[in-house]
Design a protein around this motif. Structure first.
Motif, short mmCIF file in Angstrom:
data_model
loop_
_atom_site.label_atom_id
_atom_site.label_comp_id
_atom_site.label_asym_id
_atom_site.label_seq_id
_atom_site.Cartn_x
_atom_site.Cartn_y
_atom_site.Cartn_z
N LYS A 74 0.84 -1.21 0.00
CA LYS A 74 0.00 0.00 0.00
C LYS A 74 0.87 1.25 0.00
N ILE B 147 1.19 4.07 -3.26
CA ILE B 147 0.87 5.50 -3.09
C ILE B 147 2.14 6.34 -3.22
N GLY C 97 -5.72 13.40 2.51
CA GLY C 97 -6.05 12.64 1.30
C GLY C 97 -4.95 11.69 0.90
N THR D 155 -3.56 7.91 3.76
CA THR D 155 -4.23 6.63 4.02
C THR D 155 -3.26 5.47 4.31
N ASP E 209 -1.92 1.90 8.23
CA ASP E 209 -1.65 0.51 7.85
C ASP E 209 -0.17 0.19 8.03
N ASN F 215 -9.88 9.55 13.76
CA ASN F 215 -9.66 8.11 13.54
C ASN F 215 -9.04 7.43 14.75
N PHE G 59 -11.03 5.47 17.92
CA PHE G 59 -11.68 4.14 17.93
C PHE G 59 -10.74 2.97 17.80
N TYR H 49 -2.28 6.95 13.66
CA TYR H 49 -3.21 8.09 13.55
C TYR H 49 -2.70 9.30 14.33
N TYR I 75 -16.50 8.28 14.30
CA TYR I 75 -16.51 6.88 13.85
C TYR I 75 -16.91 6.81 12.38
N ILE J 240 -16.60 9.20 10.15
CA ILE J 240 -15.49 9.75 9.36
C ILE J 240 -14.41 8.68 9.20
N SER J 241 -14.14 8.01 10.31
CA SER J 241 -13.11 6.98 10.30
C SER J 241 -13.45 5.88 9.30
N THR K 70 -13.11 7.32 5.67
CA THR K 70 -11.79 7.71 5.15
C THR K 70 -10.75 6.60 5.23
N GLN K 71 -10.93 5.66 6.13
CA GLN K 71 -9.91 4.62 6.30
C GLN K 71 -10.52 3.23 6.16
N GLY L 15 -9.33 0.91 4.31
CA GLY L 15 -8.27 -0.08 4.15
C GLY L 15 -8.17 -0.61 2.73
N ASN M 231 -7.97 4.06 -1.25
CA ASN M 231 -6.77 4.85 -0.98
C ASN M 231 -6.35 5.64 -2.22
N GLN N 65 -8.81 8.40 -3.01
CA GLN N 65 -8.59 9.57 -2.14
C GLN N 65 -7.39 10.38 -2.63
#
Lengths: 511, 592
Positions: free
Chosen positions: A178, A182, A244, A247, A251, A309, A312, A322, B554, B556-557, B560-561, B563, B568, B571
């Protein structure tokens, strides 16, 4: 022939070790002893740090030095242009110190993290990739040439993909891919930007290019300039975590080995800021090309995404990922503040303000590298301590530090430092950024968003502390004796963070 | 040098405790107690020495060195000594010493008390820094340090089994986050002051004298007020100190000694101290009014809530909020307001610490915080009875207690500056204080039947000594007036006036109301009773807002993410296109 005529000493030392490493591997396999690479890597990182101190003393006494070998009729060597200043050497010193601490930490850690009995080959890759990253970082840091910055950048990020996927798991490999995808697209943008700079100025040397840009009449209406600026923002934005493009970060950090996370989180961010500074701020004065607001808006979105992010996440390394996004958001916002600050000034008038503003940015970036690195190392040690299932899920490592007062104190101070609270370097750097905000006249609503984000980050930093220190421990198997090299490594980084926090002028005068 | 020692000695002791503890050297926990006690005593001696050597009207500044240099601008590490800083510094050090002494008998938690003493010493350093700092950055440093200690100490009982441990953790975090969000106000103030000072060509930025010797702008004052509202628990940011019984997540989950020191007598006063310094040199009349109004609402609100709470610690917590409200009322008075507020702060600090410690003894022995299970408990120990009654009388503002005089000054000034309506509302707040005080006093003392378990015969004598010391300090806190009042003494000092008579009537009426709560309650509709019991649902409201925000995050999370590689890349494309298009078309303008 003196090799330091071609390269700064730290880069030279890195290259030497990269050449020697494979040979050491052969020796190791012959004698069936696998600790030689790690031990010499620790020694070599001390050597590199020492070389930086030596250069710093020299530069302090004699002023900035340029390394630009002049080979008659061999244009290719004109690209090899480096500049050593107090500022970039201080940044190099902090990064190489962090690198040394990570090497020390990795010494005994790697066998466990790779989950392999035969891990000799992995260790070769591991150290090779780490030193390649460091070499690339130094090249970006010292380069005075647009193309050399690109080369250094690639030298840094490509081994970075390997480091992210060094753990032999599917998820690790996926995270590395990933990042690679990118980042490769980002690299294309960077390459185009470098080409455009050459097209506009006819040179790739930064000083020369800046002089020519300022001399060109009507440059502000040249579309190629605007494209170059946009491409630079996008290209380096991947690693800088621009909204943007961020991402890949959670990960990658979630799956990378802890020492890898500790290194790349801070170092790669600093590298992207250096690239922004050299290729954007220095080359294209913001007084002419107004791009400050892109950083303001981008920074605010990035920090909000990172924080929202992080609330959670159940996996500690992902929380750190994050958290790293949000810290990058503060940095991008900070760059926006610096650039806004010079609005309305001429190019010459704006130089002192830019220099002053970037002192604060470097300070913040160093603080981020130290504290985030420290947190990764602590999490790494916690994972090392509990070998039950290699889970990073918070329920599995609950209360892991409850009976370890020393480590829990460091964890608490590190987390509150990242939230910008005293007494560590995090407080001094956040306060500096706030003072920087006071020097500008941007709308108060933007500042409020930044401050509220910063306050809300307490939610997850305090949760990390609560779960690791103030919760009844989860029943798990303990590994027994923890290698002291890990403790020493964590202690050293912590002490540096604390000392700079209590006396930030120690490094600020050099930045 | 004295001021240097004030920070160096506790820091060295703190490091020593840290090293001894982390090295896992097995020594008696009493050694840690003795070390902390000596340090506390040392800071008291230093503060007394400063007080003795202090010449009235003198303001001393001493610069230690530069902490941060940013180009032409610098932030110095320096001290600011005047009557206010010395007084608040002295009060906080005396109370810390008292609490350390008391803690040995109150907390029997094995090795865990080592952490406790370490945090109390850190708190002491933070409090002294907050008080003596000559630079707003260091005031903020101390401000945050005491906030961190408050969080860790509220959560001290995190190791307890079951919900108690969880509640302690959540309460600590709640305090940290609520005050942390309010601290945004402090940072906004710093930003605005920096902007103004740099615009005026100042290079030594954020120094107290430079900021407060001239009128500060309304917006800076408002930002500081927001910060103070968080730290000093003003409505609606009070709920981290006292929440409804149904929620039960608040600062009172910490040890009672911590509640006495931090959440009653010292840290919560930080906001008052900050605003006193800010407004002493003058702010706009509107700002004064807003401060007054916040204080008035808080005092009335907390007074009402205290009437309908069944937890003795929580009643004291609401009482603290209410008294802080009175201090805010005083701060909202333009002439001598800061002076009166700080005097009330002085009086309040001692008697409230006394009340909390007395409550701690009761809880410790009766193993309950519920007031209806503590009926008549005070009757079995005369010293405790006497000390508690004196403290309650002071809280209610019964003459000739010191708090009576400070409250009377507040009431009188409110009448002078804000007229009859606000005067009556302030009297209602005074009456409410008397009401909840008498309700508690009646239950603890006058109920005929005492529980068999509620025997207080085995209270250690040393704790009684502490209570006696606090009684003496509560009585003699009046003497601090002399120290404050050199040339700023207000014209009004207990002259016999209508305001005085009316305030006495309010106290009598309030006392009667409190004494006959059960009778009065019969006339109150159930919905109102419920509303008050739940503290007007303020805590519930903020919990809902918090949950909503978390839910939003949550979502938004999730968006946007995800995985996914494709997402990706998508975005990336969207962001790149936005940057290119927006930058090219908007920044470049019309040249395309």
């Amino acid at each position: 022939m003196n090799p330091t005529l071609f390269f700064p000493l730290p880069i030279f030392l890195c290259l030497v070790w990269l050449l020697i490493l494979p040979l050491i591997r052969i020796i190791e396999s012959k004698i069936n002893y696998w600790q030689i690479k790690g031990s010499i890597s620790i020694f070599w990182s001390i050597l590199i740090t020492g070389s930086i101190v030596y250069e710093l003393i020299d530069i302090k006494a004699n002023g900035a030095r340029e390394i630009s070998p002049d080979f008659q009729n061999l244009d290719i060597f004109h690209v090899l242009s480096f500049k050593l200043t107090q500022q970039n050497l201080m940044i190099a010193l902090i990064v190489s110190f962090l690198f040394f601490a990570i090497m020390l930490f990795s010494w005994k850690y790697l066998r466990w993290e790779t989950l392999l009995d035969d891990y000799g080959s992995y260790k070769l890759y591991y150290y090779f990739l780490f030193f390649s990253c460091l070499t690339g970082f130094f090249v970006v840091l010292f380069a005075n040439d647009a193309f050399l910055i690109f080369v250094g950048w690639e030298m840094m990020v490509i081994p970075g993909y390997g480091l992210v996927s060094i753990r032999p798991t599917k998820r690790s490999a996926e995270a590395g891919i990933k990042y690679a995808i990118i980042s490769s697209i980002g690299s294309i943008f960077i390459l185009y930007a470098v080409a455009l700079i050459y097209q506009i100025t006819g040179t790739l040397n930064l000083d020369e290019a800046r002089t020519r840009i300022l001399a060109i009449n009507g440059i502000e209406t040249d579309v190629s300039v605007w494209l170059a600026i946009s491409f630079i923002i996008i290209g380096f934005g991947v690693t800088a975590g621009f909204a943007g493009f961020q991402t890949w970060i959670p990960d990658a950090y979630g799956e990378a080995a802890s020492p890898v996370g500790a290194f790349i989180s801070g170092t790669f961010t600093i590298a992207s800021l250096i690239a922004y500074y050299k290729l954007l701020v220095y080359l294209f004065p913001v007084s002419i090309f107004d791009y400050a607001w892109l950083f303001i808006v981008g920074g605010l979105i990035t920090m909000s995404l990172g924080n929202s992010n992080a609330f959670f996440q159940k996996d500690y390394r992902r929380i750190l990922g994050y958290s790293s996004v949000s810290q990058r958001g503060y940095l991008l916002f900070g760059i926006g503040l610096v650039l806004t600050q010079v609005g309305g000034l001429s190019v010459t008038e704006s130089i002192p303000s830019i220099e002053l503003g970037f002192k604060i940015i470097w300070m913040f970036a160093i603080s981020f590298a130290i504290l985030e690195g420290l947190l990764f190392l602590i999490i790494g040690k916690i994972l090392f301590m509990g070998i039950i299932d290699n889970s990073k899920h918070e329920s599995r490592v609950k209360g892991a530090l409850m009976n370890y007062p020393y480590l829990s104190t460091i964890l608490i101070l590190t987390c509150i430092g990242l939230a910008g609270l005293p007494p560590t370097i995090g407080f001094a750097s956040k306060l500096s950024l706030i003072i920087l905000a006071g020097m500008t006249s941007i709308p108060i609503i933007f500042i409020l968003i930044f401050l509220i984000n910063s306050a809300l980050s307490l939610v997850y930093y305090s949760r990390i502390i609560q779960n690791l220190v103030f919760t009844k421990p989860y029943k798990r198997e303990e590994i027994g004796k923890i290698p002291s090299s890990m403790n020493i490594s964590i202690t050293l980084v912590f002490i540096v963070g604390l000392i700079i926090g209590l006396q930030p002028n120690l490094i600020l005068v050099y930045l | 040098l004295l001021l240097d020692l004030l920070f160096i000695v506790p820091s060295v002791v703190l490091i020593l405790i840290f090293l001894l503890y982390t090295a896992r050297i097995q020594i008696n926990t009493n050694i840690y107690w003795i070390l902390s006690l000596i340090t506390g005593l040392f800071t008291v001696i230093i503060n007394i020495t400063l007080l003795i050597n202090y010449n009235q009207n003198e303001v001393k500044e001493s610069i230690l060195g530069v902490w941060l240099t940013l180009g032409d601008y610098s932030i110095s590490l320096s001290y600011y000594l005047d009557a206010w800083s010395i007084t608040v510094g002295l009060i906080s050090s005396i109370l810390t010493l008292v609490i350390i002494y008391f803690s040995k008998y109150y907390l029997q938690e094995g090795n865990r008390v080592i952490k406790y003493y370490a945090m109390i010493l850190t708190f002491l350093i933070g409090m002294q820094m907050l008080v003596y700092a000559n630079n707003l950055i260091f005031t903020f440093f101390g401000w945050e340090l005491v906030g961190i200690c408050s969080w860790l100490l509220i959560g001290f009982f995190h190791y307890k089994e079951g919900k108690d441990g969880e509640k302690a953790n959540l309460s600590g975090r709640k305090a940290l986050i609520v005050t942390g969000v309010a601290d945004v106000g402090f940072l906004v103030a710093i930003i605005l002051i920096v902007f103004s000072q740099i615009s005026n060509g100042m290079t030594s930025i954020l120094e107290i004298n430079g900021i407060f010797s001239s009128n500060i702008s309304n917006i800076v004052a408002i930002a500081l007020i927001i910060a103070a509202m968080g730290k000093s628990a003003q409505f609606p940011l009070h709920f981290w100190i006292a929440s409804p019984d149904s929620i039960d997540i608040d600062a009172m989950q910490g040890p009672t000694t911590v509640s006495a020191l931090i959440h009653a007598a010292t840290m919560v006063n930080a906001g008052i101290y900050l605003i006193a310094r800010t407004t002493a040199f003058g702010v706009n009349a509107e700002v004064y009014f807003w401060i007054f109004l916040i204080g008035l609402i808080t005092a009335i609100f907390a007074g009402i809530c205290a009437l309908n709470t069944n937890d003795i610690k929580r009643i004291l917590a609401y009482s603290t909020i209410s008294q802080l409200g009175f201090m805010f009322i005083a701060l909202g008075i333009a002439s001598y307001g800061s002076f009166i507020a700080l005097w009330h702060l002085t009086n309040h600090a001692f008697f409230k610490a006394l009340l909390f410690l007395a409550a701690g003894i009761l809880i410790h022995l009766a193993h309950t915080r519920k007031i209806n299970e503590l009926e008549g408990i005070l009757r079995s120990n005369k010293i405790l009875l006497g000390a508690t009654l004196l403290a309650f009388a002071t809280l209610a503002g019964i003459p000739p207690s010191a708090a009576f005089f400070s409250k009377d000054m507040i009431i009188h000034k409110v009448y002078e500056e804000y007229g009859i309506t606000y005067f009556i509302l302030t009297l209602i707040a005074v009456g409410l204080t008397a009401a909840y005080v008498f309700k508690v006093v009646r239950v603890l003392t006058f109920k005929s039947e005492s529980n068999a378990t509620n025997s207080l015969e085995f209270i250690p004598k040393s704790t009684m000594i502490i209570l006696s010391v606090l009684v003496i300090l509560s009585i003699f806190s009046f003497q601090f007036l002399k120290f404050f009042a050199w040339d700023n003494s207000p014209s009004h000092m207990l002259d016999f006036s209508l305001a005085l008579v009316l305030s006495l009537i309010a106290i009598v009426l309030g006392s009667a109301l409190g004494y006959h709560t059960i009778v009065v309650k019969k006339f109150i509709p159930i919905w109102l009773d419920h509303l008050v019991r739940e503290a007007f649902y303020i805590d519930h409201f903020f919990s809902k807002v918090g949950k909503l925000l978390m839910n939003l995050s949550y979502q938004i999370s999730k968006q946007t993410q995800s995985g996914s590689h494709y997402w990706n890349l998508a975005q990336f494309s969207i962001s790149a296109i936005v940057i290119l298009v927006v930058y090219l078309f908007f920044s470049v303008g019309g040249f395309l």
